[in-house]
Design a protein around this motif. Sequence first.
Motif, mmCIF file in Angstrom:
data_model
loop_
_atom_site.group_PDB
_atom_site.id
_atom_site.type_symbol
_atom_site.label_atom_id
_atom_site.label_comp_id
_atom_site.label_asym_id
_atom_site.label_seq_id
_atom_site.Cartn_x
_atom_site.Cartn_y
_atom_site.Cartn_z
ATOM 1 N N MET A 174 39.524 30.931 47.513
ATOM 2 C CA MET A 174 38.762 30.564 46.331
ATOM 3 C C MET A 174 37.336 31.075 46.446
ATOM 4 O O MET A 174 36.806 31.201 47.558
ATOM 5 C CB MET A 174 38.761 29.043 46.156
ATOM 6 C CG MET A 174 38.065 28.277 47.254
ATOM 7 S SD MET A 174 37.911 26.539 46.880
ATOM 8 C CE MET A 174 36.426 26.530 45.952
ATOM 9 N N LEU A 175 36.730 31.402 45.356
ATOM 10 C CA LEU A 175 35.369 31.932 45.378
ATOM 11 C C LEU A 175 34.365 30.805 45.198
ATOM 12 O O LEU A 175 34.602 29.864 44.452
ATOM 13 C CB LEU A 175 35.181 32.937 44.249
ATOM 14 C CG LEU A 175 35.830 34.312 44.464
ATOM 15 C CD1 LEU A 175 35.594 35.165 43.224
ATOM 16 C CD2 LEU A 175 35.223 34.990 45.683
ATOM 17 N N LEU A 176 33.241 30.953 45.873
ATOM 18 C CA LEU A 176 32.176 29.975 45.679
ATOM 19 C C LEU A 176 31.405 30.329 44.417
ATOM 20 O O LEU A 176 31.109 31.489 44.179
ATOM 21 C CB LEU A 176 31.189 30.027 46.848
ATOM 22 C CG LEU A 176 31.604 29.392 48.149
ATOM 23 C CD1 LEU A 176 30.500 29.569 49.158
ATOM 24 C CD2 LEU A 176 31.887 27.925 47.957
ATOM 25 N N VAL A 177 31.083 29.332 43.638
ATOM 26 C CA VAL A 177 30.266 29.578 42.447
ATOM 27 C C VAL A 177 28.837 29.167 42.782
ATOM 28 O O VAL A 177 28.579 28.006 43.079
ATOM 29 C CB VAL A 177 30.785 28.752 41.254
ATOM 30 C CG1 VAL A 177 29.880 28.940 40.066
ATOM 31 C CG2 VAL A 177 32.220 29.160 40.932
ATOM 32 N N LEU A 178 27.929 30.125 42.765
ATOM 33 C CA LEU A 178 26.541 29.815 43.117
ATOM 34 C C LEU A 178 25.708 29.718 41.848
ATOM 35 O O LEU A 178 25.772 30.587 40.994
ATOM 36 C CB LEU A 178 25.981 30.929 44.016
ATOM 37 C CG LEU A 178 26.809 31.199 45.271
ATOM 38 C CD1 LEU A 178 26.342 32.462 45.960
ATOM 39 C CD2 LEU A 178 26.705 30.023 46.215
ATOM 40 N N THR A 179 24.919 28.636 41.752
ATOM 41 C CA THR A 179 24.124 28.459 40.534
ATOM 42 C C THR A 179 22.935 29.414 40.522
ATOM 43 O O THR A 179 22.582 29.994 41.559
ATOM 44 C CB THR A 179 23.588 27.022 40.448
ATOM 45 O OG1 THR A 179 22.735 26.814 41.581
ATOM 46 C CG2 THR A 179 24.721 26.022 40.464
ATOM 47 N N GLU A 180 22.315 29.559 39.334
ATOM 48 C CA GLU A 180 21.139 30.420 39.158
ATOM 49 C C GLU A 180 20.059 30.068 40.166
ATOM 50 O O GLU A 180 19.485 30.910 40.837
ATOM 51 C CB GLU A 180 20.566 30.226 37.740
ATOM 52 C CG GLU A 180 21.008 31.241 36.719
ATOM 53 C CD GLU A 180 20.758 32.672 37.141
ATOM 54 O OE1 GLU A 180 21.705 33.458 37.010
ATOM 55 O OE2 GLU A 180 19.654 32.995 37.641
ATOM 56 N N GLU A 181 19.802 28.800 40.244
ATOM 57 C CA GLU A 181 18.748 28.295 41.126
ATOM 58 C C GLU A 181 19.038 28.694 42.572
ATOM 59 O O GLU A 181 18.159 29.156 43.300
ATOM 60 C CB GLU A 181 18.718 26.775 40.995
ATOM 61 C CG GLU A 181 17.400 26.145 41.404
ATOM 62 C CD GLU A 181 17.503 24.641 41.416
ATOM 63 O OE1 GLU A 181 18.366 24.105 40.668
ATOM 64 O OE2 GLU A 181 16.768 24.001 42.169
ATOM 65 N N HIS A 182 20.292 28.511 42.946
ATOM 66 C CA HIS A 182 20.700 28.832 44.303
ATOM 67 C C HIS A 182 20.473 30.310 44.590
ATOM 68 O O HIS A 182 19.924 30.703 45.632
ATOM 69 C CB HIS A 182 22.176 28.447 44.475
ATOM 70 C CG HIS A 182 22.622 28.457 45.891
ATOM 71 N ND1 HIS A 182 23.941 28.336 46.230
ATOM 72 C CD2 HIS A 182 21.935 28.568 47.037
ATOM 73 C CE1 HIS A 182 24.040 28.386 47.547
ATOM 74 N NE2 HIS A 182 22.840 28.527 48.056
ATOM 75 N N ARG A 183 20.878 31.155 43.608
ATOM 76 C CA ARG A 183 20.721 32.597 43.816
ATOM 77 C C ARG A 183 19.254 32.989 43.943
ATOM 78 O O ARG A 183 18.876 33.834 44.744
ATOM 79 C CB ARG A 183 21.351 33.358 42.655
ATOM 80 C CG ARG A 183 22.818 33.609 42.895
ATOM 81 C CD ARG A 183 23.414 34.420 41.806
ATOM 82 N NE ARG A 183 24.335 33.601 41.070
ATOM 83 C CZ ARG A 183 24.924 33.978 39.942
ATOM 84 N NH1 ARG A 183 24.648 35.149 39.410
ATOM 85 N NH2 ARG A 183 25.753 33.188 39.324
ATOM 86 N N GLU A 184 18.439 32.297 43.146
ATOM 87 C CA GLU A 184 16.985 32.546 43.208
ATOM 88 C C GLU A 184 16.455 32.236 44.597
ATOM 89 O O GLU A 184 15.693 32.990 45.181
ATOM 90 C CB GLU A 184 16.302 31.643 42.184
ATOM 91 C CG GLU A 184 15.272 32.347 41.329
ATOM 92 C CD GLU A 184 14.674 31.365 40.351
ATOM 93 O OE1 GLU A 184 15.158 31.373 39.208
ATOM 94 O OE2 GLU A 184 13.782 30.607 40.752
ATOM 95 N N HIS A 185 16.890 31.087 45.140
ATOM 96 C CA HIS A 185 16.422 30.687 46.467
ATOM 97 C C HIS A 185 16.837 31.700 47.515
ATOM 98 O O HIS A 185 16.068 32.031 48.428
ATOM 99 C CB HIS A 185 16.997 29.310 46.835
ATOM 100 C CG HIS A 185 16.405 28.193 46.034
ATOM 101 N ND1 HIS A 185 16.753 26.887 46.250
ATOM 102 C CD2 HIS A 185 15.506 28.179 45.030
ATOM 103 C CE1 HIS A 185 16.083 26.101 45.401
ATOM 104 N NE2 HIS A 185 15.322 26.872 44.645
ATOM 105 N N LEU A 186 18.052 32.218 47.368
ATOM 106 C CA LEU A 186 18.523 33.143 48.389
ATOM 107 C C LEU A 186 17.939 34.547 48.213
ATOM 108 O O LEU A 186 18.067 35.379 49.094
ATOM 109 C CB LEU A 186 20.055 33.216 48.344
ATOM 110 C CG LEU A 186 20.795 31.979 48.887
ATOM 111 C CD1 LEU A 186 22.281 32.101 48.622
ATOM 112 C CD2 LEU A 186 20.553 31.830 50.379
ATOM 113 N N SER A 187 17.315 34.774 47.073
ATOM 114 C CA SER A 187 16.850 36.143 46.798
ATOM 115 C C SER A 187 15.738 36.581 47.737
ATOM 116 O O SER A 187 15.449 37.765 47.843
ATOM 117 C CB SER A 187 16.369 36.255 45.353
ATOM 118 O OG SER A 187 15.237 35.402 45.197
#
Lengths: 193, 201
Positions: free
Chosen positions: B1-14
């Motif tokens: 299964m794929l993890l769904v990452l939220t916008e906020e999460h992606r921003e933090h990891l950027s």
Amino acid sequence: MELSESVQKGLQSLGDQTVLDRCSFPVVVDACFRSLLFSRGDPAVLDLPELKHLDKILLKQIHAAATTFILEAVKHNADKSTISFSLEELTFNTERIETFYTTFQKHKKDLELILSSIGRGPAHIKDVSWRLQYQMKNGQLDKVNEPFYLISLSTETGGASEDVDFSCTAEQLQDLVGKLKDAAKSVEKASQV
Amino acid sequence: MLLVLTEEHREHLSMLPQVEPSVVGEFGRIALEFLRRGTSPKIYEGAARKLGVSVEAVQQGVEGLMFLLMESSKHTISEVDFMDSVLILGFGEELNQVLLQLYQDNKVQIRRILSQLIPSQPAFHQLEWRLDVQLASRSLRQRLVPTVTMRLMLSESEEGQRSTRVLQTDPSTLLHLISTLEAALAAVKTSHSRRILRNIK
């Protein structure tokens, strides 16, 4: 058996043929045993029609002395000769000794049971129930996929029952059963000695 | 299964691709330490100073990493799924490999830490027993009653707080306990149980 003065006096009245005639004696003896076994402190245990003609206070003294004597005899597991000897000293005739002893023998086991229930001890296990569950997932982890047991021991302490619940894996249950089997084996070995 | 990452999460990891992969490895180590022991703001400040970025960016990066690892371990997703999920973030190949390595090395440990958060029931720990014979009591002077006295030790929670119960039983109840619990052990080996254990994965 050592008896106090008041007990001795009460028993003497019980054996005295001028106080209790042949018909009243077995009734009184029966009433005394009954008050120990069944009546749970019922104050009307001596309110019998056959005993109406007797002095109430004397009857109470006889009852108190007789019940004390009975309990002492059960406590020390007295045999026939000890009881006969004690009653003879208190001027009981052979017939009365016989009547008393037969009633005593009839109720001895029940009296022992009642006396043995007095006392404290750790919680006594009465029964066990179990449940096998399979954990699939929980709030923190997916795919747990493990079977586990829920064991419930129902215990009793002095009339109040309590359940001891715990969970364990199959290996732990195996360990537990192994230890219980060791205990059972040692009980068997001890009984053969 | 794929993890769904939220916008906020992606921003933090950027902020992760902006630093070197070795630093990401360091962040990973910090993230694990935090999962184990709890966060400590001083480390954020130290790292921010060394890298020349804001404390907030470091904090978000580390926390984003923590969350990513936690979610992956929770679902025990496969390598392929992990890579696919991370691909969406648009990081370089090297960074993806570093993240995958972090995940695989620490999956088991993270699961163990997460399991401590579950409400737990008292669990069996140990049983000690002893055979006693009662010879007399205050009410009866001549007795011969065998009893088995046991000490049951249970651990109340993962930290290992132990509770001890002293219990007693008589030989016939003991035999009944043994036969009932043996039936319980046999229950997991029946074909019904085996079928379910095999098929629910």
